[in-house]
Write a protein that holds these residues in place. Structure first.
Motif, short mmCIF file in Angstrom:
data_model
loop_
_atom_site.label_atom_id
_atom_site.label_comp_id
_atom_site.label_asym_id
_atom_site.label_seq_id
_atom_site.Cartn_x
_atom_site.Cartn_y
_atom_site.Cartn_z
N ARG A 74 0.89 -1.23 0.05
CA ARG A 74 0.15 -0.19 -0.06
C ARG A 74 0.91 1.35 -0.08
O ARG A 74 0.59 2.05 -0.65
CB ARG A 74 -0.91 0.14 1.08
CG ARG A 74 -1.74 1.10 1.26
CD ARG A 74 -2.90 1.09 2.50
NE ARG A 74 -2.11 0.98 3.72
CZ ARG A 74 -2.61 0.48 4.80
NH1 ARG A 74 -3.88 0.55 4.81
NH2 ARG A 74 -1.96 0.53 6.05
N PHE A 77 2.18 1.80 -3.37
CA PHE A 77 1.34 2.20 -4.46
C PHE A 77 0.74 4.00 -4.12
O PHE A 77 0.90 4.54 -4.90
CB PHE A 77 0.04 1.50 -4.24
CG PHE A 77 -0.81 1.56 -5.54
CD1 PHE A 77 -0.71 0.93 -6.60
CD2 PHE A 77 -2.00 2.59 -5.37
CE1 PHE A 77 -1.54 1.29 -7.77
CE2 PHE A 77 -2.73 2.71 -6.38
CZ PHE A 77 -2.58 1.99 -7.61
N LEU A 78 0.85 4.03 -2.63
CA LEU A 78 0.67 5.68 -2.61
C LEU A 78 1.87 6.58 -2.65
O LEU A 78 1.67 7.50 -3.31
CB LEU A 78 0.31 5.77 -1.01
CG LEU A 78 -0.95 5.21 -0.37
CD1 LEU A 78 -1.12 5.32 0.97
CD2 LEU A 78 -2.15 5.92 -1.06
N CYS A 81 0.92 7.38 -6.33
CA CYS A 81 -0.26 8.08 -6.41
C CYS A 81 -0.07 9.55 -5.85
O CYS A 81 -0.82 10.61 -6.62
CB CYS A 81 -1.49 7.35 -6.03
SG CYS A 81 -1.99 5.85 -6.89
N LEU A 119 -7.60 7.99 -3.98
CA LEU A 119 -6.27 7.32 -3.86
C LEU A 119 -6.62 5.87 -2.95
O LEU A 119 -6.21 5.00 -3.32
CB LEU A 119 -5.32 8.22 -2.99
CG LEU A 119 -4.74 9.21 -3.78
CD1 LEU A 119 -3.86 10.03 -3.00
CD2 LEU A 119 -4.06 8.56 -4.89
N THR A 123 -6.12 2.11 -4.54
CA THR A 123 -5.21 1.32 -3.90
C THR A 123 -5.84 0.01 -3.26
O THR A 123 -5.13 -1.08 -3.60
CB THR A 123 -4.66 1.96 -2.50
OG1 THR A 123 -3.90 3.32 -3.08
CG2 THR A 123 -3.60 1.20 -1.96
N THR A 124 -6.94 0.14 -2.70
CA THR A 124 -7.69 -1.19 -2.33
C THR A 124 -8.09 -1.96 -3.62
O THR A 124 -8.09 -3.09 -3.39
CB THR A 124 -8.82 -0.64 -1.48
OG1 THR A 124 -8.36 0.34 -0.45
CG2 THR A 124 -9.64 -1.84 -1.02
N SER A 127 -4.84 -3.69 -4.93
CA SER A 127 -4.19 -4.59 -4.21
C SER A 127 -5.31 -5.93 -4.04
O SER A 127 -4.87 -7.03 -4.17
CB SER A 127 -4.22 -4.24 -2.65
OG SER A 127 -3.30 -3.02 -2.72
#
Length: 208
Positions: A74, A77-78, A81, A119, A123-124, A127
């Motif tokens: 996570r 990915f953040l 983003c 975001l 992300t969720t 994933s």
């Protein structure tokens, strides 16, 4: 059928020999044994499970698997983003408000909150698709599990469906809510090396 005394041929159903008067021998048919196909099948308990012959994947094998832990994935990915959101104009709007000491613009606040929600949602979603797809694929695990020779299976040691893999992914949210990571640490102390989300989704992590 013949007489046991004089050997005379006796007609079927004759009680006595017509030559010597000796009682005719009685024939007893051998008892027939039912074939295996006619025997009723032994009842099988609905709770019976075939034995799993492969070793369980313990806590440390799962912990050191690269690219496989939810919080680091996570964060990575953040990390991609957030700069994209800043470059899209959100960062400029925030800096403009801070420079002029102006009152927060409701539209800017709404845009900021929407961006954060977007975001989190992206992300969720990313994933979930990553974990559910790979764990239900022929690999039976993510890239990290592939590197560590680990596979995700059901309680019978079989490949899981996309739905079960999705349930396991979202059950990790419950594991993450428990303080001190106890939901994950259970993989090191339970009999079948199951974390809390494995128990909820009825899954095992085995060595390939």
């Amino acid at each position: 059928m013949f007489c046991s005394k004089c050997g005379n041929n006796l007609a079927p159903g004759t009680a006595f020999c017509q030559a010597c008067g000796t009682a005719a021998p009685t024939s007893t048919a051998a008892p027939t044994i039912a074939s295996d196909a006619s025997l009723p099948a032994a009842p099988v308990s609905p709770h019976w499970l075939p034995p799993v012959t492969r070793a369980y994947g313990g806590f440390w094998l799962r912990f050191v698997a690269p690219f496989d832990r939810w919080p680091p994935a996570r964060r990575r990915f953040l990390a991609i983003c957030i700069p994209v959101a800043m470059l899209s104009g959100l960062g400029a709007a925030i800096q403009g408000m801070a420079r002029h000491n102006s009152e927060p613009d409701p539209a800017a606040i709404a845009a900021f909150v929407s961006s954060i929600a977007l975001l989190i949602g992206v992300t969720t979603l990313g994933s979930w698709l990553y974990y559910a797809y790979f764990e239900s694929s022929d690999w039976q695990g993510t890239i990290g599990k592939k590197v560590m020779s680990l596979v995700v299976t059901d309680l019978n040691g079989n490949r899981v469906s996309f739905a079960r893999a999705s349930g396991r992914f979202f059950a990790k949210i419950i594991s993450g809510l428990i303080p001190l990571g106890i939901g994950y640490i259970l993989a090191g102390v339970t009999e079948k090396k199951q974390a809390l989300h494995d128990m909820i989704a009825s899954c095992l992590v085995l060595l390939r």
